[in-house]
Design an enzyme around this catalytic site. Structure first.
Site, PDB file in Angstrom:
ATOM      1  N   TYR A 174       0.842  -1.210   0.000  1.00 24.02           N
ATOM      2  CA  TYR A 174       0.000   0.000   0.000  1.00 24.02           C
ATOM      3  C   TYR A 174       0.875   1.259   0.000  1.00 24.02           C
ATOM      4  O   TYR A 174       0.656   2.178  -0.791  1.00 24.02           O
ATOM      5  CB  TYR A 174      -0.940  -0.031   1.216  1.00 24.02           C
ATOM      6  CG  TYR A 174      -1.974   1.073   1.203  1.00 24.02           C
ATOM      7  CD1 TYR A 174      -3.005   1.070   0.272  1.00 24.02           C
ATOM      8  CD2 TYR A 174      -1.919   2.124   2.121  1.00 24.02           C
ATOM      9  CE1 TYR A 174      -3.952   2.083   0.247  1.00 24.02           C
ATOM     10  CE2 TYR A 174      -2.856   3.134   2.108  1.00 24.02           C
ATOM     11  CZ  TYR A 174      -3.872   3.115   1.170  1.00 24.02           C
ATOM     12  OH  TYR A 174      -4.807   4.126   1.148  1.00 24.02           O
ATOM     13  N   LYS A 232       1.126   4.007  -3.060  1.00 22.08           N
ATOM     14  CA  LYS A 232       0.727   5.409  -2.873  1.00 22.08           C
ATOM     15  C   LYS A 232       1.919   6.356  -3.066  1.00 22.08           C
ATOM     16  O   LYS A 232       1.749   7.476  -3.555  1.00 22.08           O
ATOM     17  CB  LYS A 232       0.085   5.595  -1.499  1.00 22.08           C
ATOM     18  CG  LYS A 232      -1.281   4.899  -1.376  1.00 22.08           C
ATOM     19  CD  LYS A 232      -2.295   5.449  -2.372  1.00 22.08           C
ATOM     20  CE  LYS A 232      -3.698   4.907  -2.142  1.00 22.08           C
ATOM     21  NZ  LYS A 232      -4.690   5.501  -3.061  1.00 22.08           N
TER      22      LYS A 232
HETATM   23  N1  LIG Z   1     -10.196   5.697   4.180  1.00 24.28           N
HETATM   24  C1  LIG Z   1      -8.973   6.048   4.509  1.00 24.28           C
HETATM   25  O1  LIG Z   1      -8.602   6.072   5.695  1.00 24.28           O
HETATM   26  C2  LIG Z   1      -8.003   6.478   3.449  1.00 24.28           C
HETATM   27  C3  LIG Z   1      -6.852   7.157   3.849  1.00 24.28           C
HETATM   28  C4  LIG Z   1      -5.947   7.600   2.888  1.00 24.28           C
HETATM   29  C5  LIG Z   1      -6.211   7.357   1.545  1.00 24.28           C
HETATM   30  N2  LIG Z   1      -7.338   6.682   1.188  1.00 24.28           N
HETATM   31  C6  LIG Z   1      -7.556   6.474  -0.245  1.00 24.28           C
HETATM   32  O2  LIG Z   1      -8.746   7.118  -0.617  1.00 24.28           O
HETATM   33  C7  LIG Z   1      -9.298   6.467  -1.767  1.00 24.28           C
HETATM   34  C8  LIG Z   1     -10.770   6.198  -1.528  1.00 24.28           C
HETATM   35  O3  LIG Z   1     -10.869   5.295  -0.441  1.00 24.28           O
HETATM   36  P1  LIG Z   1     -12.159   5.223   0.490  1.00 24.28           P
HETATM   37  O4  LIG Z   1     -11.682   5.389   1.874  1.00 24.28           O
HETATM   38  O5  LIG Z   1     -13.223   6.088  -0.053  1.00 24.28           O
HETATM   39  O6  LIG Z   1     -12.504   3.667   0.288  1.00 24.28           O
HETATM   40  P2  LIG Z   1     -13.865   2.909  -0.087  1.00 24.28           P
HETATM   41  O7  LIG Z   1     -13.540   1.474   0.107  1.00 24.28           O
HETATM   42  O8  LIG Z   1     -15.011   3.517   0.637  1.00 24.28           O
HETATM   43  O9  LIG Z   1     -14.013   3.220  -1.644  1.00 24.28           O
HETATM   44  C9  LIG Z   1     -13.126   2.705  -2.590  1.00 24.28           C
HETATM   45  C10 LIG Z   1     -13.919   2.411  -3.853  1.00 24.28           C
HETATM   46  O10 LIG Z   1     -12.984   1.975  -4.857  1.00 24.28           O
HETATM   47  C11 LIG Z   1     -13.618   0.925  -5.550  1.00 24.28           C
HETATM   48  N3  LIG Z   1     -12.614   0.074  -6.191  1.00 24.28           N
HETATM   49  C12 LIG Z   1     -11.762  -0.792  -5.583  1.00 24.28           C
HETATM   50  N4  LIG Z   1     -11.030  -1.418  -6.515  1.00 24.28           N
HETATM   51  C13 LIG Z   1     -11.423  -0.933  -7.717  1.00 24.28           C
HETATM   52  C14 LIG Z   1     -11.043  -1.208  -9.055  1.00 24.28           C
HETATM   53  N5  LIG Z   1     -10.115  -2.130  -9.345  1.00 24.28           N
HETATM   54  N6  LIG Z   1     -11.640  -0.520 -10.060  1.00 24.28           N
HETATM   55  C15 LIG Z   1     -12.598   0.393  -9.772  1.00 24.28           C
HETATM   56  N7  LIG Z   1     -13.023   0.682  -8.530  1.00 24.28           N
HETATM   57  C16 LIG Z   1     -12.429   0.015  -7.517  1.00 24.28           C
HETATM   58  C17 LIG Z   1     -14.410   0.155  -4.507  1.00 24.28           C
HETATM   59  O11 LIG Z   1     -15.417  -0.657  -5.092  1.00 24.28           O
HETATM   60  C18 LIG Z   1     -14.961   1.292  -3.665  1.00 24.28           C
HETATM   61  O12 LIG Z   1     -16.224   1.721  -4.142  1.00 24.28           O
HETATM   62  C19 LIG Z   1      -8.442   5.207  -1.983  1.00 24.28           C
HETATM   63  O13 LIG Z   1      -7.522   5.460  -3.023  1.00 24.28           O
HETATM   64  C20 LIG Z   1      -7.734   5.033  -0.650  1.00 24.28           C
HETATM   65  O14 LIG Z   1      -6.500   4.369  -0.820  1.00 24.28           O
HETATM   66  C21 LIG Z   1      -8.241   6.243   2.092  1.00 24.28           C
END
Ligand SMILES: NC(=O)c1ccc[n+]([C@@H]2O[C@H](COP(=O)([O-])OP(=O)(O)OC[C@H]3O[C@@H](n4cnc5c(N)ncnc54)[C@H](O)[C@@H]3O)[C@@H](O)[C@H]2O)c1
Length: 250
Positions: A154, A158
């Site tokens: 991860y 990133k």
């Molecule tokens: N939630 C956190 O704490 C956090 C922190 C830092 C960064 N992020 C990043 O933020 C972004 C959004 O995450 P989130 O927290 O909203 O997560 P989430 O799980 O709520 O949403 C992620 C979405 O991506 C979709 N997805 C996964 N694999 C996919 C693929 N191969 N093709 C198309 N869609 C796909 C999933 O179906 C889901 O709807 C991500 O890139 C995550 O790495 C999240």
């Protein structure tokens, strides 16, 4: 006039969490939003939510790790809604693992979705952005800016998104396309559930540094930042990595 009036915006991972919040935000400011997600039902729910509040949106199934799937979804969105002017790459995946035990397939999938997927989305949308201007907001993470135990794939993916953003920004800055990156810390989204389970023998204290004194962000707070960067108010921003992480990467 709203900041995204009539602008076609593509949001990957738009079916949940930050992607959903971003899709709703861009639509509330006049954007015509293509909601792309691996989970078509989730994307459709978000597009319906936007339509119910008077906005314009369409849902498309995509696997961002698959170039053919990405092309098909972007082509379909451009045909239905018009030339995309904004891309927000939110799709992401990950989980904790002991690096010495992590299955190769898990490593490959995390890199494929988070890093390769971010590149493939940019590659498919760039020809549209070059045809009259636009911008890309990639979503990285505090994990792209610091080391986190049990998160090698991860973190590597990133960190890749961070420098992919800088490289694309340099390449397209003279051609009317801005490319930026927003790096959230912990957000209250379903994604957090996948990071609840620690691998066997893990030391939870080594993860203390990813907890902010401010708790978690709401996805809406991060979506508001993404909207600023993607709007004309962000005109002078390109190649920027903007942290919104409660201070954990200071
Ligand atoms: N939630 C956190 O704490 C956090 C922190 C830092 C960064 N992020 C990043 O933020 C972004 C959004 O995450 P989130 O927290 O909203 O997560 P989430 O799980 O709520 O949403 C992620 C979405 O991506 C979709 N997805 C996964 N694999 C996919 C693929 N191969 N093709 C198309 N869609 C796909 C999933 O179906 C889901 O709807 C991500 O890139 C995550 O790495 C999240």
């Amino acid at each position: 006039m709203a900041r995204f009036d009539g602008r076609v915006c593509i949001v990957s991972g738009g079916g949940s969490g930050l992607g959903r919040a971003t899709a709703l935000r861009l639509a509330s400011e006049g954007g015509h939003v293509a909601v792309l997600d691996l989970a078509l039902e989730s994307a459709t729910r978000v597009a319906d939510e936007i339509a119910a509040s008077g906005g314009t949106a369409r849902a498309y199934q995509v696997d961002v790790a698959d170039p053919k799937s990405v092309r098909a979804a972007v082509d379909a969105a451009a045909t239905a809604l018009g030339r995309p002017q904004v891309l927000v790459s939110c799709a992401g995946t990950g989980r904790f693992a002991n690096s010495h035990e992590m299955p190769f397939e898990d490593w490959q999938r995390i890199i494929a979705v988070n890093l390769t997927g971010t590149f493939l989305m940019a590659q498919a949308v760039l020809p549209h952005l070059l045809d009259g201007g636009g911008n890309i907001v990639n979503v990285a993470s505090n994990a792209g800016l610091m080391g986190i135990a049990y998160s090698a794939a991860y973190c590597a993916s990133k960190a890749g998104v961070v420098n992919l953003t800088r490289a694309l920004s340099d390449e397209y800055v003279k051609r009317g396309v801005r490319v930026n990156c927003v790096a959230p810390g912990g957000m209250a989204t379903p994604f957090q559930n996948t990071f609840r389970e620690l691998p066997p023998g893990a030391d939870p204290t080594s993860l203390g540094k990813i907890r902010s004194a401010l708790g978690m962000a709401e996805p809406d707070e991060v979506a508001a930042l993404i909207a600023f960067v993607a709007s004309d108010e962000g005109r002078y921003m390109t190649g920027a990595i903007v942290s919104i992480d409660g201070g954990i990467t200071t």
